[in-house]
Motif scaffolding. Structure first.
Motif, PDB file in Angstrom:
ATOM      1  N   GLY A  83      15.513   2.437   5.285  1.00  0.00           N
ATOM      2  CA  GLY A  83      14.277   3.118   4.936  1.00  0.00           C
ATOM      3  C   GLY A  83      13.229   2.274   4.250  1.00  0.00           C
ATOM      4  O   GLY A  83      12.269   2.818   3.695  1.00  0.00           O
ATOM      5  N   ALA A  84      13.364   0.947   4.257  1.00  0.00           N
ATOM      6  CA  ALA A  84      12.398   0.071   3.584  1.00  0.00           C
ATOM      7  C   ALA A  84      11.010   0.213   4.201  1.00  0.00           C
ATOM      8  O   ALA A  84      10.867   0.314   5.418  1.00  0.00           O
ATOM      9  CB  ALA A  84      12.851  -1.378   3.666  1.00  0.00           C
ATOM     10  N   LYS A  85       9.989   0.196   3.339  1.00  0.00           N
ATOM     11  CA  LYS A  85       8.604   0.304   3.790  1.00  0.00           C
ATOM     12  C   LYS A  85       7.747  -0.869   3.325  1.00  0.00           C
ATOM     13  O   LYS A  85       6.755  -1.208   3.947  1.00  0.00           O
ATOM     14  CB  LYS A  85       7.989   1.604   3.280  1.00  0.00           C
ATOM     15  N   THR A  86       8.085  -1.459   2.177  1.00  0.00           N
ATOM     16  CA  THR A  86       7.275  -2.554   1.645  1.00  0.00           C
ATOM     17  C   THR A  86       8.157  -3.768   1.371  1.00  0.00           C
ATOM     18  O   THR A  86       9.385  -3.727   1.524  1.00  0.00           O
ATOM     19  CB  THR A  86       6.571  -2.139   0.339  1.00  0.00           C
ATOM     20  N   ARG A  87       7.499  -4.830   0.906  1.00  0.00           N
ATOM     21  CA  ARG A  87       8.197  -6.079   0.618  1.00  0.00           C
ATOM     22  C   ARG A  87       9.106  -5.986  -0.603  1.00  0.00           C
ATOM     23  O   ARG A  87       9.910  -6.884  -0.846  1.00  0.00           O
ATOM     24  CB  ARG A  87       7.163  -7.191   0.394  1.00  0.00           C
ATOM     25  N   LEU A  88       8.962  -4.921  -1.372  1.00  0.00           N
ATOM     26  CA  LEU A  88       9.795  -4.761  -2.554  1.00  0.00           C
ATOM     27  C   LEU A  88      11.272  -4.801  -2.199  1.00  0.00           C
ATOM     28  O   LEU A  88      12.086  -5.347  -2.958  1.00  0.00           O
ATOM     29  CB  LEU A  88       9.460  -3.443  -3.264  1.00  0.00           C
ATOM     30  N   SER A  89      11.641  -4.244  -1.062  1.00  0.00           N
ATOM     31  CA  SER A  89      13.041  -4.208  -0.666  1.00  0.00           C
ATOM     32  C   SER A  89      13.610  -5.617  -0.501  1.00  0.00           C
ATOM     33  O   SER A  89      14.689  -5.921  -1.013  1.00  0.00           O
ATOM     34  CB  SER A  89      13.187  -3.429   0.636  1.00  0.00           C
ATOM     35  N   ALA A  90      12.910  -6.487   0.217  1.00  0.00           N
ATOM     36  CA  ALA A  90      13.391  -7.861   0.405  1.00  0.00           C
ATOM     37  C   ALA A  90      13.406  -8.625  -0.910  1.00  0.00           C
ATOM     38  O   ALA A  90      14.281  -9.473  -1.143  1.00  0.00           O
ATOM     39  CB  ALA A  90      12.505  -8.582   1.426  1.00  0.00           C
ATOM     40  N   ILE A  91      12.455  -8.335  -1.796  1.00  0.00           N
ATOM     41  CA  ILE A  91      12.435  -8.979  -3.119  1.00  0.00           C
ATOM     42  C   ILE A  91      13.662  -8.550  -3.924  1.00  0.00           C
ATOM     43  O   ILE A  91      14.338  -9.382  -4.554  1.00  0.00           O
ATOM     44  CB  ILE A  91      11.133  -8.624  -3.859  1.00  0.00           C
ATOM     45  N   GLN A  99       0.807  -1.216   0.000  1.00  0.00           N
ATOM     46  CA  GLN A  99       0.000   0.000   0.000  1.00  0.00           C
ATOM     47  C   GLN A  99       0.848   1.278   0.000  1.00  0.00           C
ATOM     48  O   GLN A  99       0.383   2.337  -0.416  1.00  0.00           O
ATOM     49  CB  GLN A  99      -0.941   0.007   1.199  1.00  0.00           C
ATOM     50  N   SER A 100       2.108   1.197   0.446  1.00  0.00           N
ATOM     51  CA  SER A 100       2.984   2.374   0.471  1.00  0.00           C
ATOM     52  C   SER A 100       3.950   2.396  -0.708  1.00  0.00           C
ATOM     53  O   SER A 100       4.836   3.253  -0.763  1.00  0.00           O
ATOM     54  CB  SER A 100       3.779   2.416   1.780  1.00  0.00           C
ATOM     55  N   LEU A 101       3.757   1.478  -1.662  1.00  0.00           N
ATOM     56  CA  LEU A 101       4.735   1.330  -2.736  1.00  0.00           C
ATOM     57  C   LEU A 101       4.833   2.569  -3.617  1.00  0.00           C
ATOM     58  O   LEU A 101       5.918   2.928  -4.079  1.00  0.00           O
ATOM     59  CB  LEU A 101       4.384   0.106  -3.583  1.00  0.00           C
ATOM     60  N   HIS A 102       3.706   3.252  -3.845  1.00  0.00           N
ATOM     61  CA  HIS A 102       3.707   4.397  -4.761  1.00  0.00           C
ATOM     62  C   HIS A 102       4.609   5.523  -4.277  1.00  0.00           C
ATOM     63  O   HIS A 102       5.146   6.294  -5.088  1.00  0.00           O
ATOM     64  CB  HIS A 102       2.275   4.920  -4.931  1.00  0.00           C
ATOM     65  N   SER A 103       4.807   5.627  -2.965  1.00  0.00           N
ATOM     66  CA  SER A 103       5.647   6.700  -2.427  1.00  0.00           C
ATOM     67  C   SER A 103       7.004   6.211  -1.937  1.00  0.00           C
ATOM     68  O   SER A 103       7.893   7.024  -1.675  1.00  0.00           O
ATOM     69  CB  SER A 103       4.922   7.397  -1.270  1.00  0.00           C
ATOM     70  N   ALA A 104       7.168   4.900  -1.825  1.00  0.00           N
ATOM     71  CA  ALA A 104       8.399   4.379  -1.220  1.00  0.00           C
ATOM     72  C   ALA A 104       9.215   3.502  -2.157  1.00  0.00           C
ATOM     73  O   ALA A 104      10.235   2.943  -1.721  1.00  0.00           O
ATOM     74  CB  ALA A 104       8.051   3.580   0.039  1.00  0.00           C
ATOM     75  N   TRP A 105       8.827   3.385  -3.434  1.00  0.00           N
ATOM     76  CA  TRP A 105       9.502   2.409  -4.296  1.00  0.00           C
ATOM     77  C   TRP A 105      10.972   2.742  -4.523  1.00  0.00           C
ATOM     78  O   TRP A 105      11.814   1.841  -4.611  1.00  0.00           O
ATOM     79  CB  TRP A 105       8.761   2.263  -5.623  1.00  0.00           C
ATOM     80  N   LYS A 106      11.317   4.025  -4.605  1.00  0.00           N
ATOM     81  CA  LYS A 106      12.720   4.389  -4.810  1.00  0.00           C
ATOM     82  C   LYS A 106      13.563   4.000  -3.599  1.00  0.00           C
ATOM     83  O   LYS A 106      14.644   3.415  -3.718  1.00  0.00           O
ATOM     84  CB  LYS A 106      12.838   5.885  -5.077  1.00  0.00           C
ATOM     85  N   THR A 107      13.044   4.325  -2.423  1.00  0.00           N
ATOM     86  CA  THR A 107      13.758   3.967  -1.194  1.00  0.00           C
ATOM     87  C   THR A 107      13.858   2.464  -1.039  1.00  0.00           C
ATOM     88  O   THR A 107      14.895   1.930  -0.614  1.00  0.00           O
ATOM     89  CB  THR A 107      13.035   4.570   0.029  1.00  0.00           C
ATOM     90  N   ASP A 108      12.792   1.756  -1.395  1.00  0.00           N
ATOM     91  CA  ASP A 108      12.801   0.298  -1.295  1.00  0.00           C
ATOM     92  C   ASP A 108      13.820  -0.326  -2.239  1.00  0.00           C
ATOM     93  O   ASP A 108      14.475  -1.319  -1.901  1.00  0.00           O
ATOM     94  CB  ASP A 108      11.405  -0.257  -1.580  1.00  0.00           C
ATOM     95  N   LEU A 109      13.957   0.227  -3.448  1.00  0.00           N
ATOM     96  CA  LEU A 109      14.958  -0.280  -4.390  1.00  0.00           C
ATOM     97  C   LEU A 109      16.367  -0.127  -3.824  1.00  0.00           C
ATOM     98  O   LEU A 109      17.171  -1.067  -3.852  1.00  0.00           O
ATOM     99  CB  LEU A 109      14.843   0.457  -5.726  1.00  0.00           C
ATOM    100  N   LEU A 110      16.660   1.057  -3.307  1.00  0.00           N
ATOM    101  CA  LEU A 110      17.984   1.293  -2.730  1.00  0.00           C
ATOM    102  C   LEU A 110      18.215   0.422  -1.496  1.00  0.00           C
ATOM    103  O   LEU A 110      19.315  -0.102  -1.290  1.00  0.00           O
ATOM    104  CB  LEU A 110      18.139   2.771  -2.380  1.00  0.00           C
TER     105      LEU A 110
END
Length: 557
Positions: free
Chosen positions: A324-332, A20-31
């Protein structure tokens, strides 16, 4: 029923809410994912080698389990893979049954962890006392450190031998100049990992230590053991080879591994849920039961690729949260980074000296233990300090699961003793003006908890009182009552009634009413009206039982 089953199983499946927070946190999650992947690489290699299944299995586990657990687990920030605690359990299994048995153990343990999640036992981790957790952590850290001594001295440990004895034996068998070279590499790695964060906390100290030590070993042409050849791709998935005879011997190790995987994953997720990111906001809650099913599926998936059982990794999870991870994208992304390394840099990774991994794990082991936390536990209470030390010693000397069991048992015994000391029976004075015959009335107030740990003492205290005709037992201050306590009340009432003492009960609490009724407390009274809600009414009724005797005594005098 079908709808109910679908709703129940839906709790364990991925949903839009996970992102649900991916739209605002995807850049941070990638890093964050890239950062965690870099940190996880040397740890995955080190844990694979240390467990006896090889660096390849550690890397495969970090990729496959990290991806599956990220998608299916119950935490948005948990990072999973091989861990030091799991290495401690796997090493004896490899020594006894061979590295080929780990795929079967991983599959069996994964099934058990899934079953724990589906049965709703995920919240049970909340009942593990803090001293047990910290003692367990200290013991694991000591074992991980000792396990690295053979690689640090350029020798081979004895499979299946006690970790402490193996470390001592390896140190005594080390030979010059190999031991000096490997120890120099370990010292260099430790120095880089300890000093580099002081310059800049964002630098990946472990990865830089690996690069510098590997380059130095090549330039100096050190003749020390290396990781060796690694595959340039993931192996083709295959069903683990089951053999009826060996599988029977792997059931108990699988149970131990499943218990450890469940405990470590839930503890890691619980710690992560209380952490705050760089923005000062908490990471949010996790779903314990879904976390278990996700970790179980992750271990099952690694079994088909020749990996090892996985758990939630608190060190990598902490890096993920701090990044700064917020969603599961970071672990993926972390898993995909490791996958890219397998396909693009396997040859370079194979050049890494084993002593480098040994140094990384030694530093990791020392960082697992907080001096402040140890001091806090030791200075808390004698009972908690004893549980902490006992759990740590048993973890090192015997077995992790045995340590948890004994730690829990010791904590339970000390807690019950504490409850029992706070529970008891007090004799009270009759309120108001005394009247003739009051000396034949005794009021007993039960305090605290009337349970199996305190029931016998209450029975003995009441039976000591002599020369009474009526006993009023006050239950309004009783906070806890179990079946043993209720049965003890039956015994107290029966014993007093046999002595000719009339027993009156006052203040049975609503939450205890069903229990005292079902066990037979009320039925043991001489009359069903001997149950009161007010002390004044109970005292008045008690006086009606002793007044004739008191009057008779007064007339005779």
């Amino acid at each position: 029923m079908v709808r109910a089953a679908r709703t129940y199983l839906g709790r364990f499946l991925p949903s839009r809410h996970d992102y649900q927070s991916l739209h605002s946190a995807w850049k941070t999650d990638l890093l964050s994912g890239i950062t965690v992947g870099i940190v996880a690489l040397p740890l995955a290699l080190a844990f694979g080698v240390s467990s006896g299944v090889g660096a390849e299995a550690g890397l495969i586990t970090a990729v496959v389990a990290g991806l599956v657990a990220a998608i299916m687990g119950g935490s948005n920030v948990q990072v999973s893979g091989p861990t030091g605690a799991m290495v401690v359990v796997l090493a004896p299994v490899v020594a006894s049954h061979g590295a080929g048995s780990i795929a079967v153990v991983s599959l069996l343990a994964g099934l058990l962890v899934c079953a724990l999640g589906l049965s709703g036992l995920g919240r049970a981790v909340a009942f593990i006392p803090w001293p047990v957790v910290e003692g367990f952590t200290l013991g694991i850290a000591a074992i991980i450190f000792l396990q690295q001594v053979p690689m640090a001295t350029g020798t081979a440990g004895v499979p299946g031998e006690n970790t402490l004895l193996s470390a001592i034996g390896s140190a005594s068998r080390s030979s010059f100049p190999t031991a000096l070279q490997t120890l120099a590499v370990v010292a260099g790695v430790a120095a880089v990992m300890l000093l580099l964060p002081r310059l800049h906390k964002a630098l990946p100290a472990s990865l830089i230590a690996v690069l510098l030590a590997t380059v130095a070993a090549d330039l100096l042409r050190l003749d020390i053991p290396r990781i060796g050849a690694l595959p340039h791709s993931l192996p083709t998935p295959a069903m683990p080879a089951f053999d009826a005879s060996p599988v029977g011997g792997l059931l108990m190790p699988a149970v131990s591994i499943a218990a450890l995987a469940a405990i470590e994953s839930l503890l890691s997720a619980r710690v992560a849920s209380g952490m705050v990111g760089p923005d000062g906001r908490p990471t949010g809650a996790y779903v314990p039961d879904r976390e278990l099913t996700g970790q179980g599926l992750a271990s099952m998936a690694t079994a088909f690729f020749g990996g090892m059982p996985a758990t939630g990794a608190i060190a990598r999870t902490a890096v993920n949260v701090r990044s700064g991870a917020k969603t599961r994208l970071s672990a993926i992304v972390h898993a995909l980074v490791l996958l890219a390394i397998i396909y693009l840099a396997a040859g370079l990774v194979g050049r890494i000296p084993l002593a480098v991994l040994s140094g990384i794990l030694m530093v990791t082991a020392t960082r697992m233990v907080s001096r402040r936390t140890v001091n806090a536990v030791l200075r808390s209470t004698r009972a908690d300090a004893a549980v902490f030390v006992l759990t740590a010693l048993i973890t090192v000397a015997f077995d992790l699961i045995v340590a948890i069991e004994i730690g829990l048992a010791a904590a339970a015994v000390f807690t019950l003793r504490k409850f029992a000391s706070l529970s008891g029976v007090q004799r009270e004075e009759i309120p108001g003006e005394r009247v003739p015959g009051d000396k034949h009335i005794a009021i007993f107030r039960l305090d605290g908890a009337m349970f199996f740990g305190a029931a016998e003492r209450v029975l003995q205290e009441i039976n000591k009182v002599q020369d009474i005709q009526v006993a009023i037992i006050r239950l309004s201050q009783l906070r806890m009552l179990d079946a043993t306590g209720a049965h003890t009340l039956v015994e107290v009432i029966s014993a007093l009634e046999l002595r000719g003492v009339t027993v009156l009960l006052k203040g049975v609490q609503p939450q205890h009413l069903d229990l005292v009724t079902n066990v037979g407390v009320i039925r043991s009274l001489r009359h069903h009206k001997h149950l009161f809600t007010a002390l004044a009414a109970a005292v008045e009724h008690a006086r009606s039982h002793v007044r004739p005797n008191a009057d008779a005594g007064a007339a005779a005098s």
